[in-house]
Design an enzyme around this catalytic site. Sequence first.
Site, PDB file in Angstrom:
ATOM      1  N   ASP A 286       0.881  -1.161   0.000  1.00 45.27           N
ATOM      2  CA  ASP A 286       0.000   0.000   0.000  1.00 45.27           C
ATOM      3  C   ASP A 286       0.924   1.217   0.000  1.00 45.27           C
ATOM      4  O   ASP A 286       2.131   1.111   0.284  1.00 45.27           O
ATOM      5  CB  ASP A 286      -0.941  -0.004   1.201  1.00 45.27           C
ATOM      6  CG  ASP A 286      -2.141   0.928   0.964  1.00 45.27           C
ATOM      7  OD1 ASP A 286      -2.053   1.807   0.079  1.00 45.27           O
ATOM      8  OD2 ASP A 286      -3.149   0.786   1.669  1.00 45.27           O
TER       9      ASP A 286
HETATM   10  C1  NOJ Z   1      -3.932   4.050  -0.024  1.00 46.29           C
HETATM   11  C2  NOJ Z   1      -5.103   3.091   0.000  1.00 46.29           C
HETATM   12  O1  NOJ Z   1      -5.142   2.426   1.238  1.00 46.29           O
HETATM   13  C3  NOJ Z   1      -5.059   2.083  -1.121  1.00 46.29           C
HETATM   14  O2  NOJ Z   1      -6.260   1.355  -1.097  1.00 46.29           O
HETATM   15  C4  NOJ Z   1      -4.850   2.751  -2.447  1.00 46.29           C
HETATM   16  O3  NOJ Z   1      -4.856   1.814  -3.478  1.00 46.29           O
HETATM   17  C5  NOJ Z   1      -3.534   3.531  -2.398  1.00 46.29           C
HETATM   18  N1  NOJ Z   1      -3.598   4.530  -1.337  1.00 46.29           N
HETATM   19  C6  NOJ Z   1      -3.211   4.227  -3.717  1.00 46.29           C
HETATM   20  O4  NOJ Z   1      -4.047   5.304  -3.893  1.00 46.29           O
END
Ligand code: NOJ
Length: 765
Positions: A286
Site C-alpha cells: 500500500d
Molecule cells: C492508499 C489506499 O489504502 C489504497 O487502497 C490505495 O490503493 C492507495 N492509497 C493508492 O491510492
Amino acid sequence: MHRVTVVIALLGGLSLCAAAPSQNITSDVYFYGNSPPVYPSPEGTGTGAWATAYEKAKELVAQLTDEEKLNLTAGTSTTTGCSGVIAAIPRVNFTGLCVSDAGNGLRGTDHVNSWASGIHVGASWNKTLAHERAQYMGQEFHRKGVNLLLGPVVGPLGRVAEGGRNWEGFSNDPYLTGALVYETVRGVQGSGVGVSTKHYIGNEQETNRNPETVDGVDVASVSSNIDDKTIHELYLWPFQDAVRAGSVAIMCSYERINNSYACQNSKTLNGLLKTELGFQGYVITDWGAQHGGIASANAGLDMVMPDSTLWGANLTTAIANGSMEASRLDDMVTRILATWYQLNQDTDFPTPGIGMPSSVDSEHQAVIGTSPDEKGALLQSAVEGHVLVKNTNGALPLQSPSLVSVFGYDAKGPEALSFVASFGTYSPAIQNSTLYVGGGSGSNSPSYLSTPLDALQQQAYEDSTAVVWDVSSQDPDVDPTSEACLVFINSYATEGFDRPGLVDDWSDTLVTNVAGKCNNTIVVIHNAGIRLVYDWIDHANVTAVILAHLPGQDTGHALVNLLYGRANPSGRLPYTIAKQASDYGSVLHPSEPQTPYGLFPQSDYAEGVYIDYRAFDQQNITPQFEFGFGLSYTTFNYSELDVRQTNGSTSQYPPSATIQEGGNPRLWDEIVKVTATVQNSGSVDGDEVAQLYVGIPNGPVRQLRGFEKVHIPVGQTAQVSFSLVRRDLSTWSVDAQQWLLQLGTYQVYVGRSSRDLPLTGQFSL
Ligand code: NOJ
C-alpha cells in the site's frame, strides 16, 4: 521450527500435505507475540497457467542489469495521473506499468463510469453480474492504459461495524466475499488488466492504520492480533479465492499483523500467501506501507509504491554483503514481469497511462474509457444492490401516484460534478448530496449522475403526474394530498477514518418529522456500511424502507425502476442490522490505543470467527434484519431438499497434491451436493437468492456455504444446487496446520436468509 520445515520441504518439490507433522501450537501464541518467522521467501514456480509467462519472464530477467531490476521493484515519479508508475525499460521493449485506483471504477480521470461499489455488489448476491461488472470495468482500465487495478477489496472484511472502508468490500462473510472476489478477479483480468487484491491482511480499521507522531512521540500502526484459526477461517479465506482466481498482485496493508508490519511479515507473506496459497504474482505495498529495507524483501515483499527510499541501491549493497540473496531480487522481478506476460500486456496494451492526465483540468487528449455496451451491466449492477427490508400496506411498488413528495438532501445532486471533486479524498463534499460512492481512494469518477430527484422528475414527466420536493429542511411541510413521501437519507464513510456511528440524529429526525405528517413514508438510505433504523422502523407511517447502498452513477434510474415495479428488488443484506449498536459487542468500534500499549496500539481479535451473524447466532441476539434478508414484490416457496454425498474422499486430512494457486487443489473436491426446489408463489416475476448454511461440528451455529440467484417467472419453479467442497466442510487445525473434515453430524439449512431457513437436513462424516 515446524513452519521452516514446511517451506524447505516445498522448495524441495514436496507438497505441503506431505510435510505436515503435528505440533502443539495454541492460538494464544499469536497474542502479543510475533508471527512465527518463515524464511526464505519462496520463489514463484510458474505453476499451472503461469508456465509460459514465467518462461518468458525468466528470459527477460536474464537480460537485465542490476539497476534495471531494481527499477522494476519500486515506483518512480510520474507526470501522469496514475496512482503509481513503474518505469519502462526501452532497451528490452518493456513499456512500464501504470497502476491506479480502484475497485469501484477508475478514479481521478474523465470518460469513465462510476460503478456500483463493493458493498452494493455484495448486496446483489449475483456472481454472474459481479463478473460482468468486473469485465467491463477492466475494459475501461485497459482503454485508459492502466495495467493494474488497485482493488478489489476483501480486507477490510468488515470485522468492525463502524469500519470506514467496509463499503469497498463485498460483505463481512468470507464465503460471500470469496465467491464475489473470485468472479471479480476473473472478470477484470479477462480484460487484460491485472488486479491487486487488497489490503493483505487485517486492515480492519482505519483508526491508527498508519504510524504517527503524537506529541513528539512515534506511535506505530495498530497491530491486528489474529490467531491462526481465525485468520484461516475468516480473513485469509477470500484472499485464497482471489489467489485461486489468478490475482496477479496482492497489496499488503498498512497495519501490523501480530506486531510485524504487514509488508514485512514473513509469516503472512512467505508463509500463508506464497507457500500455503502458492501465490505466483507479486506483493505490492500500500502507498507508503514499507517500513523496512531488506527485512521487507526477505519477508516476501516484491514491489514498493509509490517509491522507495529503503530499497534501490541498498538492495545491491545487501546482496554484496550477503544479507540478501541475489535470487530474491530475481524472484521479485520475475514475478512482476510474469504478470505482464500473463495478461498479454507485452503485445496487446495501449501506452501505459495514456488516459490518465496528471490533471483533468489541464490540456490533455480525450481517451474514452467507456463504451455503450456497458450500459446494461452498469444499470443492472446499480439495481441489484438495493435491499427492500420493509414493505407494508402495499406501499411498493408505487401505482402511478398522482403526487409524490421528496425530502432529504440525499435525493439531489451535488453543486458541481467534477472528476476532481467527486472523488475528493477525505472530502465530505458528497455528504450533502446523494451518496453514490464512498470517499477516499475507493471513490470513482462518473460520466454523469442520475440522481433520485432527476429520475423521479423524469417519471413524473412520463406519467403526467406531479413531484414536489424540499431537500434542505429537516422539518418540511408536506402536501396532504401526497400519495407517497419519499425520504432520502445517507450514511457516509471514507478511507482514513472509521465512522462516527451507525445512525445520525439529523437524518433520523427528518424521517420521524415526515412520518408524523405523511402516512405513506418510504425511506431510502444510501449507506456506506451498516446503518441502524431503530428510531423509526416500527413507526406505523413508515411503510417501506430500502437500504440502497452505493449504486454508482445510475443510482436514480435504478431506484425509480424499483420504486415503480419495472424491476423487482432482489438484493439481500450482506451483513446484519442490529436492533441497537451495542449488539455488535466488542467489534462495534475500532480499537483505540491504550496504556500500556499506547506506543504500539493493539487490536486483539479475541472474538475469533464470531463476528456479525456468527456472533448473533452464538449469543442468541435477535437482529433487526438478519444477514441474507431482503424482500421482493413476490414470494418464494422452498421444497424438496436433497443432501447427498458425492464421490470425494472423506479422509479427515486432505489428500496430498502439489500446491497450485489457491493452495492444495484437493480442497475443492466436492464432498456433498445439496439441491432444493424454489417456486415463485407470488404474482410477479422475480429473482430469489437461495442460501445454503452449514453447521459444522464444533463450529458456529451455521455459516454460509452456498448461494444461487435464480430468476423465476410467476408460478414456475427452479432447482438450485450447491456443491459443498472440502474447504467448505473443514475447519483449520492449528496442530495439524491443515484444513480437516470434522467427524460428526453436519446440519444443512436452505432458505431465504440466515434466519429464515425452511429446509433442514443433515449428514455425517
Ligand atoms: C492508499 C489506499 O489504502 C489504497 O487502497 C490505495 O490503493 C492507495 N492509497 C493508492 O491510492
